[in-house]
Motif scaffolding. Sequence first.
Motif, short mmCIF file in Angstrom:
data_model
loop_
_atom_site.label_atom_id
_atom_site.label_comp_id
_atom_site.label_asym_id
_atom_site.label_seq_id
_atom_site.Cartn_x
_atom_site.Cartn_y
_atom_site.Cartn_z
N SER A 85 -47.52 77.90 21.51
CA SER A 85 -47.98 78.26 20.17
C SER A 85 -48.66 77.07 19.52
O SER A 85 -48.57 75.95 19.99
CB SER A 85 -46.81 78.72 19.30
OG SER A 85 -45.90 77.66 19.12
N ARG A 86 -49.34 77.33 18.42
CA ARG A 86 -49.98 76.25 17.66
C ARG A 86 -49.41 76.26 16.25
O ARG A 86 -48.95 77.30 15.77
CB ARG A 86 -51.49 76.40 17.64
CG ARG A 86 -51.97 77.65 16.96
CD ARG A 86 -53.49 77.77 17.09
NE ARG A 86 -53.91 79.05 16.54
CZ ARG A 86 -54.35 79.22 15.31
NH1 ARG A 86 -54.47 78.18 14.51
NH2 ARG A 86 -54.70 80.40 14.87
N TYR A 87 -49.45 75.12 15.60
CA TYR A 87 -48.88 75.00 14.26
C TYR A 87 -49.83 75.54 13.22
O TYR A 87 -51.01 75.20 13.19
CB TYR A 87 -48.57 73.54 13.92
CG TYR A 87 -47.36 73.03 14.62
CD1 TYR A 87 -46.10 73.37 14.17
CD2 TYR A 87 -47.47 72.21 15.73
CE1 TYR A 87 -44.97 72.90 14.81
CE2 TYR A 87 -46.35 71.74 16.37
CZ TYR A 87 -45.10 72.09 15.90
OH TYR A 87 -44.00 71.63 16.54
N LEU A 88 -49.30 76.34 12.34
CA LEU A 88 -50.03 76.75 11.15
C LEU A 88 -49.54 75.94 9.95
O LEU A 88 -50.23 75.83 8.96
CB LEU A 88 -49.82 78.24 10.88
CG LEU A 88 -50.36 79.17 11.96
CD1 LEU A 88 -50.04 80.62 11.61
CD2 LEU A 88 -51.86 78.98 12.14
N ARG A 89 -48.34 75.39 10.09
CA ARG A 89 -47.76 74.58 9.02
C ARG A 89 -46.72 73.64 9.61
O ARG A 89 -45.95 74.02 10.48
CB ARG A 89 -47.11 75.50 8.00
CG ARG A 89 -46.45 74.78 6.87
CD ARG A 89 -45.89 75.76 5.88
NE ARG A 89 -45.12 75.07 4.87
CZ ARG A 89 -44.71 75.60 3.77
NH1 ARG A 89 -45.00 76.86 3.53
NH2 ARG A 89 -44.02 74.93 2.91
N ARG A 90 -46.68 72.40 9.13
CA ARG A 90 -45.66 71.43 9.49
C ARG A 90 -45.05 70.91 8.20
O ARG A 90 -45.72 70.77 7.20
CB ARG A 90 -46.25 70.25 10.27
CG ARG A 90 -46.58 70.58 11.68
CD ARG A 90 -46.94 69.32 12.41
NE ARG A 90 -47.27 69.63 13.80
CZ ARG A 90 -47.59 68.75 14.70
NH1 ARG A 90 -47.67 67.48 14.40
NH2 ARG A 90 -47.85 69.11 15.92
N GLU A 91 -43.79 70.57 8.26
CA GLU A 91 -43.09 70.07 7.08
C GLU A 91 -42.98 68.55 7.15
O GLU A 91 -42.45 68.00 8.10
CB GLU A 91 -41.68 70.68 7.00
CG GLU A 91 -41.66 72.18 6.81
CD GLU A 91 -42.15 72.60 5.44
OE1 GLU A 91 -41.94 71.85 4.46
OE2 GLU A 91 -42.73 73.69 5.35
N PHE A 92 -43.47 67.88 6.14
CA PHE A 92 -43.36 66.45 6.01
C PHE A 92 -42.58 66.13 4.75
O PHE A 92 -42.65 66.85 3.77
CB PHE A 92 -44.74 65.79 5.89
CG PHE A 92 -45.59 65.94 7.11
CD1 PHE A 92 -45.49 65.04 8.15
CD2 PHE A 92 -46.50 66.98 7.22
CE1 PHE A 92 -46.28 65.17 9.28
CE2 PHE A 92 -47.28 67.11 8.33
CZ PHE A 92 -47.17 66.22 9.37
N SER A 93 -41.87 65.03 4.77
CA SER A 93 -41.13 64.60 3.60
C SER A 93 -41.33 63.10 3.45
O SER A 93 -41.23 62.36 4.42
CB SER A 93 -39.64 64.91 3.76
OG SER A 93 -38.91 64.38 2.70
N TYR A 94 -41.61 62.67 2.23
CA TYR A 94 -41.82 61.25 1.97
C TYR A 94 -41.19 60.92 0.62
O TYR A 94 -41.49 61.56 -0.38
CB TYR A 94 -43.31 60.92 1.96
CG TYR A 94 -43.61 59.48 1.74
CD1 TYR A 94 -43.40 58.55 2.74
CD2 TYR A 94 -44.10 59.02 0.52
CE1 TYR A 94 -43.67 57.21 2.55
CE2 TYR A 94 -44.38 57.69 0.32
CZ TYR A 94 -44.16 56.79 1.33
OH TYR A 94 -44.43 55.46 1.14
#
Length: 142
Positions: A85-94
Amino acid sequence: MTPMMRRNAAWLPSVFNDLFDTDFMPKANATAPAINVKETDKAYTVELAAPGMTKEDFNVHINDEGNLIIKMEKKQEQKEEDKSSRYLRREFSYTKFEQTLILPDDVKKEDIAARVENGVLTVELPKIVEEKAKVSRQIEIG
């Protein structure tokens, strides 16, 4: 007519929340960590709430002007590797925070200590203990 105005008043903010609370424009309700400062006869104690942070996420030092600098920075990236599969969304936190505290003159700067425990950074600021010279003398009676 009053019920209609109440309904519209409650409806209007949710529309704005839906429009502006997106990945491109997140809510701007982030706040700085809570800080408590306690004083005893022997020391000051600074407590900073930092849930999920570890000691590696902090930098505590005294700058050239003698102020206490507390920096906190944590970066997180959640990745799920799946070749099919391919990413449509990734979660980042900073998370980044910096606070400068002007130290009182009675702090013994060389003995300052810090620790992180249960999501709270605690900085101990021992006071300079001034030994009062005991004055013993004979007083003449005139």
